[in-house]
Design a protein around this motif. Structure first.
Motif, short mmCIF file in Angstrom:
data_model
loop_
_atom_site.label_atom_id
_atom_site.label_comp_id
_atom_site.label_asym_id
_atom_site.label_seq_id
_atom_site.Cartn_x
_atom_site.Cartn_y
_atom_site.Cartn_z
N SER A 146 21.69 37.73 34.96
CA SER A 146 20.65 37.92 33.79
C SER A 146 21.22 38.64 32.58
O SER A 146 22.11 39.33 32.65
CB SER A 146 19.45 38.25 34.58
OG SER A 146 19.15 37.64 35.59
N GLY B 39 21.27 33.67 33.53
CA GLY B 39 22.28 34.22 32.44
C GLY B 39 23.57 33.42 32.26
O GLY B 39 24.08 33.43 31.10
N LEU C 171 15.11 34.98 34.37
CA LEU C 171 15.79 35.88 35.55
C LEU C 171 16.81 34.99 36.16
O LEU C 171 16.20 33.99 36.78
CB LEU C 171 14.73 36.46 36.43
CG LEU C 171 15.44 37.51 37.39
CD1 LEU C 171 15.95 38.77 36.84
CD2 LEU C 171 14.40 38.13 38.54
#
Lengths: 386, 375
Positions: free
Chosen positions: A193, A240, A237
């Motif tokens: 993330s 990334g 979340l």
């Protein structure tokens, strides 16, 4: 026949772009005349907060962003033209380059409304500087092996780990740190993330990494249980990895991959003079042929970006060719200076200085922003080989 | 790609893939002109494409011509298609009839110093010589182009009127020497609206089209080969060393394609002379890189006459230096810019090949910039 992505459609530019180029050139010429912007004796970009703020006042930072976030709602091509002009002039644009190029678009795409309103106007004003937080001491090309961790705590996250090779972090207020939020499972690309880290927060230590040119551009940023509130999670979340891929397309596709050593070519061309030998002209012509080709490819990508397509394969090709070209440029320039007996100690002193600087920096061209081996891996995947 | 480009590519791919067989290509190298292929090319209208409608053409654009030639280059079509297209374009511009049959052009080199036309009225003679005229002795006619200030003069000559020496390039394509000692000329016409360089860069562009097609082909052959060839218990394509090499090959092909397409769009403009120089200079480097990698990944197979790779690579090595050598093109480009003030270089370069939607030419703002784009 070759894959369509290897075709770069010749661009047709709106006429207004030329007007904009002239505005940028006039501005740079005026800065030169007033002594604020000396003719560069170096390659790459330097930091000047003054210059960054002047560009912001003219509306040349955050050009494509919505007005409500401090942007100027201009086209991707207009932004592209401005970046070409600034790079070719060797202007000191380091301070805002990363936030303008990739942080802004990243926030626009994945950020919350609150984040956009909080950070984007400051970036567009040239006041708010972000740096990139991807690489780590143990993590270079293999980004998914990162070990910086964000652990849940009340009201947010505690981040621990070390980021390295962070350009400009010592001048930045914020960093977007890529962290593990779950231990690596079968798919290493999951559970990663991005967080907006305030670099003035307790637990943050920024140490310079002096580069081989003796300059302070890189840093090591140590995050020792740094608290980051929930609202600083960027995007989703665990998403990334995908977000970073988008970010890297912005990082790789721009003209900085073949214009970062342009001042060397410019000084060399002037110093060769109109009486250059046939073989001197030939070597120069070879360099110019590569540059003009890269430019056509880059313009074509800029047109593609305008349509919302993420040109990952095309960007990898231009980055690989562009950075290799810039390394060739250094080698050929050195030989030309000698074969044409250019006096770099007096008459063409600036050329000598730029050459030395380019020589030192050139080793990193094919490493930063994705090593050429990684770029070639991306291209090979595009060819269906992996 | 435009609709017409897609259609051209499709039609031409069908035609050339069917008729440019190994046997036809091998026979062409031993002096057998591929008559059936030529008839098909004529019937498809390819050879007259640039001529005006009254002369059987469609006044096609340079980018469309390049689209067609990419396909011809991919299949190594052993016919003077590029030369005939240019010859018929010139004849059509001059109001002369071309008829059917393969033609060639004799441009006398980049600086137009090979040929001289002398005479007046209906009595003209040709003097001079040129090495390596494509299909120089087997073409129905040779269109000689002599530069004369702002215009050009065309002389149409029957090759039997010339002293010819049959020669071939390393791809086995006819590149004959033509010598004219007071050769009589069938027809002469003056074209005020064209200059020699414009014709020469058109010829150079058409070679570039063939080159890009051949580069496409060697990339395709290489990707296919490494996918099929098993070594160390897996296809070569799985080896990183091979993947990296093919990525470099693909980069060279993409760059060649991009600069050739861009040059085609501006070939008739003043800066077309710089764009074609950039294209041909860039293509030469791409050819060196790409042919080296293609042969390396093919191993010994690529060195076998039986395998098709050499059909493209031998042509690439020959075409690299036809209608201007790599050295000439690089030097022209470098000479045009050498000495430009450091801060003027970018504005000068930015104009080269730039196209705006309005189609208006861009202005030259400083003398040195005007110099680069107008030398």
């Amino acid at each position: 026949m070759i894959t369509p992505q290897l075709r770069f459609t010749p661009p047709e530019l709106p006429a207004a772009i030329e007007q904009l180029r002239h505005e940028v050139r006039d501005f740079i010429a005026e800065e030169r005349r007033n002594g604020f912007l000396p003719r560069p004796n170096h390659v790459g970009m330097r930091v000047s907060f003054d210059f960054t703020r002047k560009l912001a006042k003219r509306g040349w930072i955050g050009m494509t962003w919505p007005k409500k976030y401090g942007g100027h709602e201009r086209t991707a091509l207009e932004r592209y033209a401005v970046t070409e002009e600034l790079l070719a002039a060797g202007a000191p644009v380091r301070a805002h380059w990363v936030p303008d190029r990739q942080t802004g678009p990243l926030l626009l795409k994945f950020g919350t409304e609150e984040q956009k309103l909080k950070y984007l106007p400051g970036i567009a004003a040239g006041e708010c500087i972000f740096s990139i937080g991807l690489s780590e001491p143990g993590t270079g090309s293999d980004l998914a092996s990162l070990s910086t961790r964000a652990d849940r705590v009340e009201g947010g996250w505690k981040i621990s780990g070390t980021k390295s090779w962070n350009s400009n972090s010592h001048n930045a207020q914020f960093m977007i740190a890529l962290c593990r939020t779950e231990p690596p499972g079968e798919d290493r690309h999951r559970g990663i993330s991005q967080f907006i880290v305030d670099l003035s927060a307790p637990g943050v230590t920024i140490r310079p990494i002096i580069n081989l040119a003796g300059e302070h551009d890189f840093n090591e940023v140590v995050l020792d249980a740094v608290f980051v509130p929930d609202k600083n999670l960027l995007g989703e979340l665990g998403n990334g990895w995908n977000q970073v891929s988008t970010e890297l397309a912005y990082e790789r596709s721009g003209p900085e991959r073949w214009l970062s050593a342009f001042r060397l070519l410019a000084e060399l061309t002037e110093a060769l003079g109109i009486k250059a030998s046939a073989s001197g002209c030939e070597r120069l012509g070879q360099l110019l042929a590569h540059l003009l080709t890269l430019r056509q490819m880059s313009l074509s990508i800029a047109m593609t970006l305008q349509t919302g397509h993420a040109p990952n394969l095309e960007a990898a090709i231009v980055k690989d060719l562009g950075t290799c070209f810039e390394q060739d440029l250094v080698r050929i320039a050195r030989d030309l200076i000698n074969s044409e007996a250019i006096d770099i100690f007096e008459r063409a002193r600036l050329l000598g200085e730029v050459l030395d600087h380019a020589q030192l920096w050139s080793v990193i061209y094919t490493v930063r922003g994705g090593a050429k081996e990684i770029m070639r891996g991306v291209i090979a995947r595009g060819l269906g080989l992996r | 790609m435009s609709d017409i480009a897609n259609m051209l590519t499709e039609t031409a791919t069908r035609l050339f893939s069917e008729l440019c067989t190994k046997a036809v290509l091998a026979a062409a190298e031993t002096g057998n002109f591929p008559q059936a292929l030529w008839v098909a090319v004529e019937e498809a209208g390819f050879a007259s494409m640039l001529a005006m409608e009254q002369d059987g053409g469609i006044a096609a654009s340079a980018p469309d011509a390049v689209t067609l030639l990419r396909v011809a280059g991919r299949f190594s079509a052993p016919v003077p298609l590029a030369e005939t297209m240019i010859a018929r374009w010139l004849l059509s511009q001059a109001g002369l009839s071309a008829g059917t049959g393969p033609l060639t052009i004799a441009l006398g080199g980049m600086t137009a110093d090979g040929w001289r036309l002398e005479g007046s009225g209906k009595n003209w003679t040709l003097h001079g010589k040129e090495h390596a005229v494509p299909w120089g002795s087997s073409a129905k006619s040779v269109v000689v182009v002599v530069g004369e200030g702002t215009g050009i003069t065309l002389g149409v000559v029957d090759p039997t009127q010339l002293k010819t020496e049959a020669r071939r390039n390393i791809a086995g394509e006819p590149r004959d020497e033509l010598i004219a000692n007071v050769a009589s000329v069938t027809k002469v016409a003056h074209l005020a609206g064209l200059d020699h360089d414009r014709v020469f860069r058109m010829a150079a562009l058409f070679r570039a089209g063939l080159i890009v097609g051949a580069l496409d082909s060697i990339l395709e052959l290489s990707v296919r080969y490494v996918g099929e060839r098993v070594q160390f218990g897996r296809p070569l394509a799985r080896l990183q060393a091979i993947q990296q090499q093919l990525a470099v090959l693909a980069g060279s092909v993409a760059a060649s394609s991009a600069i050739t397409d861009a040059a085609a769009c501006v070939i008739e403009r003043e800066d077309g002379r710089l764009m074609i120089a950039a294209a041909r200079a860039r293509l030469a480097d791409a050819i060196d890189t790409a042919t080296g990698i293609a042969h390396q990944v093919h191993g010994a197979m690529g060195f076998a006459r039986e395998y098709a790779l050499h059909l493209n690579t031998r042509r690439l090595w020959a075409w690299r230096d036809e209608y201007g050598t790599a050295v000439q093109w690089r030097e022209r480009l470098g000479r045009s810019f050498a000495g430009i003030a450091a801060d003027d270089l970018w504005p000068a370069l930015a104009l080269v090949g730039a196209r705006t939607e309005t189609g208006k030419p861009l202005t030259h703002e400083t003398p040195s910039i005007a110099r680069a784009t107008a030398v």
